[in-house]
Write a protein that holds these residues in place. Structure first.
Motif, PDB file in Angstrom:
ATOM      1  N   GLY A  12      42.701  22.100  45.855  1.00 53.12           N
ATOM      2  CA  GLY A  12      43.426  22.745  46.941  1.00 53.12           C
ATOM      3  C   GLY A  12      43.602  21.899  48.186  1.00 53.12           C
ATOM      4  O   GLY A  12      44.275  22.326  49.123  1.00 53.12           O
ATOM      5  N   VAL A  13      43.044  20.701  48.219  1.00 53.97           N
ATOM      6  CA  VAL A  13      43.153  19.827  49.377  1.00 53.97           C
ATOM      7  C   VAL A  13      44.259  18.806  49.114  1.00 53.97           C
ATOM      8  O   VAL A  13      44.234  18.119  48.093  1.00 53.97           O
ATOM      9  CB  VAL A  13      41.821  19.101  49.651  1.00 53.97           C
ATOM     10  CG1 VAL A  13      41.945  18.163  50.850  1.00 53.97           C
ATOM     11  CG2 VAL A  13      40.706  20.113  49.878  1.00 53.97           C
ATOM     12  N   PRO A  14      45.248  18.676  50.019  1.00 57.43           N
ATOM     13  CA  PRO A  14      46.376  17.770  49.774  1.00 57.43           C
ATOM     14  C   PRO A  14      45.994  16.310  50.045  1.00 57.43           C
ATOM     15  O   PRO A  14      46.033  15.842  51.180  1.00 57.43           O
ATOM     16  CB  PRO A  14      47.432  18.263  50.765  1.00 57.43           C
ATOM     17  CG  PRO A  14      46.628  18.829  51.896  1.00 57.43           C
ATOM     18  CD  PRO A  14      45.385  19.417  51.283  1.00 57.43           C
ATOM     19  N   VAL A  15      45.638  15.589  49.011  1.00 57.62           N
ATOM     20  CA  VAL A  15      45.212  14.194  49.128  1.00 57.62           C
ATOM     21  C   VAL A  15      46.425  13.282  48.930  1.00 57.62           C
ATOM     22  O   VAL A  15      47.222  13.484  48.007  1.00 57.62           O
ATOM     23  CB  VAL A  15      44.124  13.875  48.086  1.00 57.62           C
ATOM     24  CG1 VAL A  15      43.727  12.396  48.140  1.00 57.62           C
ATOM     25  CG2 VAL A  15      42.897  14.758  48.319  1.00 57.62           C
ATOM     26  N   SER A  16      46.578  12.300  49.786  1.00 57.23           N
ATOM     27  CA  SER A  16      47.706  11.381  49.703  1.00 57.23           C
ATOM     28  C   SER A  16      47.562  10.493  48.469  1.00 57.23           C
ATOM     29  O   SER A  16      46.552   9.810  48.295  1.00 57.23           O
ATOM     30  CB  SER A  16      47.774  10.516  50.968  1.00 57.23           C
ATOM     31  OG  SER A  16      47.899  11.313  52.130  1.00 57.23           O
ATOM     32  N   ALA A  17      48.577  10.489  47.616  1.00 59.49           N
ATOM     33  CA  ALA A  17      48.567   9.684  46.398  1.00 59.49           C
ATOM     34  C   ALA A  17      49.169   8.317  46.734  1.00 59.49           C
ATOM     35  O   ALA A  17      50.355   8.071  46.505  1.00 59.49           O
ATOM     36  CB  ALA A  17      49.353  10.377  45.288  1.00 59.49           C
ATOM     37  N   VAL A 246      37.347  22.264  35.921  1.00 59.27           N
ATOM     38  CA  VAL A 246      38.125  23.503  35.801  1.00 59.27           C
ATOM     39  C   VAL A 246      39.583  23.249  36.151  1.00 59.27           C
ATOM     40  O   VAL A 246      40.502  23.713  35.452  1.00 59.27           O
ATOM     41  CB  VAL A 246      37.523  24.598  36.698  1.00 59.27           C
ATOM     42  CG1 VAL A 246      38.455  25.805  36.768  1.00 59.27           C
ATOM     43  CG2 VAL A 246      36.155  25.014  36.188  1.00 59.27           C
ATOM     44  N   GLN A 247      39.834  22.498  37.230  1.00 61.10           N
ATOM     45  CA  GLN A 247      41.219  22.224  37.612  1.00 61.10           C
ATOM     46  C   GLN A 247      41.938  21.423  36.537  1.00 61.10           C
ATOM     47  O   GLN A 247      43.084  21.738  36.180  1.00 61.10           O
ATOM     48  CB  GLN A 247      41.289  21.470  38.940  1.00 61.10           C
ATOM     49  CG  GLN A 247      42.744  21.178  39.362  1.00 61.10           C
ATOM     50  CD  GLN A 247      42.862  20.492  40.706  1.00 61.10           C
ATOM     51  OE1 GLN A 247      41.871  20.265  41.402  1.00 61.10           O
ATOM     52  NE2 GLN A 247      44.089  20.140  41.083  1.00 61.10           N
ATOM     53  N   LEU A 248      41.283  20.394  36.025  1.00 64.94           N
ATOM     54  CA  LEU A 248      41.925  19.567  35.000  1.00 64.94           C
ATOM     55  C   LEU A 248      42.189  20.373  33.734  1.00 64.94           C
ATOM     56  O   LEU A 248      43.242  20.228  33.101  1.00 64.94           O
ATOM     57  CB  LEU A 248      41.065  18.348  34.694  1.00 64.94           C
ATOM     58  CG  LEU A 248      40.989  17.291  35.793  1.00 64.94           C
ATOM     59  CD1 LEU A 248      39.989  16.210  35.424  1.00 64.94           C
ATOM     60  CD2 LEU A 248      42.364  16.674  36.064  1.00 64.94           C
ATOM     61  N   ALA A 249      41.249  21.226  33.369  1.00 69.62           N
ATOM     62  CA  ALA A 249      41.442  22.045  32.172  1.00 69.62           C
ATOM     63  C   ALA A 249      42.595  23.022  32.348  1.00 69.62           C
ATOM     64  O   ALA A 249      43.361  23.274  31.411  1.00 69.62           O
ATOM     65  CB  ALA A 249      40.154  22.800  31.846  1.00 69.62           C
ATOM     66  N   SER A 250      42.744  23.559  33.557  1.00 70.39           N
ATOM     67  CA  SER A 250      43.803  24.543  33.794  1.00 70.39           C
ATOM     68  C   SER A 250      45.181  23.910  33.883  1.00 70.39           C
ATOM     69  O   SER A 250      46.192  24.587  33.688  1.00 70.39           O
ATOM     70  CB  SER A 250      43.524  25.316  35.076  1.00 70.39           C
ATOM     71  OG  SER A 250      43.619  24.466  36.204  1.00 70.39           O
ATOM     72  N   THR A 251      45.231  22.605  34.175  1.00 69.52           N
ATOM     73  CA  THR A 251      46.535  21.937  34.286  1.00 69.52           C
ATOM     74  C   THR A 251      46.864  21.089  33.079  1.00 69.52           C
ATOM     75  O   THR A 251      47.955  20.516  33.011  1.00 69.52           O
ATOM     76  CB  THR A 251      46.562  21.031  35.529  1.00 69.52           C
ATOM     77  OG1 THR A 251      45.478  20.090  35.482  1.00 69.52           O
ATOM     78  CG2 THR A 251      46.448  21.853  36.796  1.00 69.52           C
TER      79      THR A 251
END
Length: 263
Positions: A12-17, A246-251
Motif C-alpha cells: 500500500g505504500v507508493p514506492v518509486s520504481a 500475501v501481496q505477491l500471492a494475491s497478484t
C-alpha cells in the motif's frame, strides 16, 4: 516538464520504481526549477510503520520520491512488474548528489544527528569534494523543540539558502519533520537519510556489499547494534515477509490451463 516517475504499491505504500540516476536527475530538476519537495528513503522498516500509521503513509504519498532503500523493496518491485528498479540507498544517493553539487555549486545543509555529527559529516565530505558548498550544519535537541526554537531553526536554514537540506533524524521522525516544514522552508529539496550521516561521517560501519546486494543489511546492523535494533527487526522482518508473501500471492497470475487431450 518530464513525465512523473513510476511508482509501485508495496503493501500500500507508493514506492518509486527508479534507478539511482533517475533520483539524481529528479532532484537536480527540482533545484533548477526551485520547487519544494521532500524525499523519503524507505526500506522495509518504513513500509511496515506505514501499515499502522496513516499519517506516515500520507507523508509517503505526498513525497516527491519514495526511494527503494532496501533490496526487499527492489525484489518486490521487480516481481510486481517493474524490472528496471534498482536500490536507491541513502548513502549512495548522498554520495551521488554530493559529487553533482561539487561540480554544479549546489549548496548543502546538514540537519540532524548528535552534537558534532553534522559538522564531522561536512568535514569528511569536503575532504573528498573540496569544491562542495556547505551552507550550514545544525544538530537539533533530542527533545521536542518549542515553537520559538522551531521558528529559529526555520529562520536559520532559510538564511543559509541551501539547495539540498539533508535530514538525519531516523524514521519516522525525519519524515514527519520534512512534511511539517516543507511549506515554511525555502529549500528546493529535503532528503531524509537517517543513518547515512553516521556512515559517511565514519562513526558507524556499513554492511559489506555482498550483504547489501542480497538484502541482508538488516542482519549486519542487528549484529552491530543488537540492543537498539533487536526489538525493531524482530518485529519488522517477519511481518514484512508475511505481508509481502500475501501481496505477491494475491497478484500472481495463474498459470494458463493446459489444453485437454482428445481421444
Amino acid at each position: 516538464m518530464s513525465a512523473p516517475l513510476p511508482r509501485v504499491p508495496i503493501l500500500g505504500v507508493p514506492v518509486s520504481a527508479i534507478t539511482l540516476d533517475d533520483a539524481v536527475a529528479a532532484v537536480e530538476g527540482w533545484i533548477l526549477g526551485r520547487q519544494r519537495h521532500y524525499v523519503c528513503i524507505t526500506g522495509a522498516h518504513g513500509v511496515i510503520e506505514c501499515q499502522t500509521d496513516r499519517a506516515l503513509r500520507a507523508i509517503h504519498e505526498g513525497a516527491g520520491l519514495v526511494t527503494p532503500d532496501g533490496m526487499p523493496l527492489v525484489f518486490m518491485a521487480r516481481r510486481l512488474g517493474f524490472p528496471r528498479t534498482q536500490r536507491v540507498y541513502g548513502p549512495d544517493l548522498m554520495r551521488a548528489l554530493t559529487a553533482l553539487s561539487a561540480r554544479k555549486g549546489y549548496r548543502q545543509y546538514y540537519f540532524g544527528g548528535a552534537s558534532g555529527l553534522p559538522e564531522r559529516l561536512a568535514a569528511r565530505l569536503t575532504e573528498q569534494f573540496p569544491e562542495l558548498p556547505v551552507a550550514g550544519t545544525f544538530s537539533p535537541p533530542f527533545r521536542p523543540t518549542t515553537p520559538e526554537e522551531d521558528e529559529g531553526i526555520v529562520a536559520r536554514i532559510n538564511a543559509a539558502k541551501p539547495d539540498i537540506l539533508w535530514v538525519g533524524l531516523s524514521t519516522p521522525k525525519q519524515e514527519y519533520w520534512m512534511a511539517r516544514h516543507r511549506e515554511r522552508l525555502e529549500v528546493p529539496v529535503m532528503v531524509g537519510v537517517g543513518a547515512a550521516f553516521d556512515f559517511l561521517a565514519g562513526t558507524k560501519r556499513q554492511a559489506p556489499l555482498w550483504m547489501q546486494r542480497h538484502g541482508l543489511e538488516w542482519a549486519f546492523r542487528l549484529g552491530t547494534e543488537p540492543r537498539r535494533l533487536g526489538r525493531r527487526y524482530g518485529r519488522i522482518v517477519p511481518e514484512f515477509i508475511l505481508r509481502a508473501s500475501v501481496q505477491l500471492a494475491s497478484t500472481a497470475r495463474p498459470a494458463p490451463a493446459r489444453p485437454r487431450r482428445s481421444f
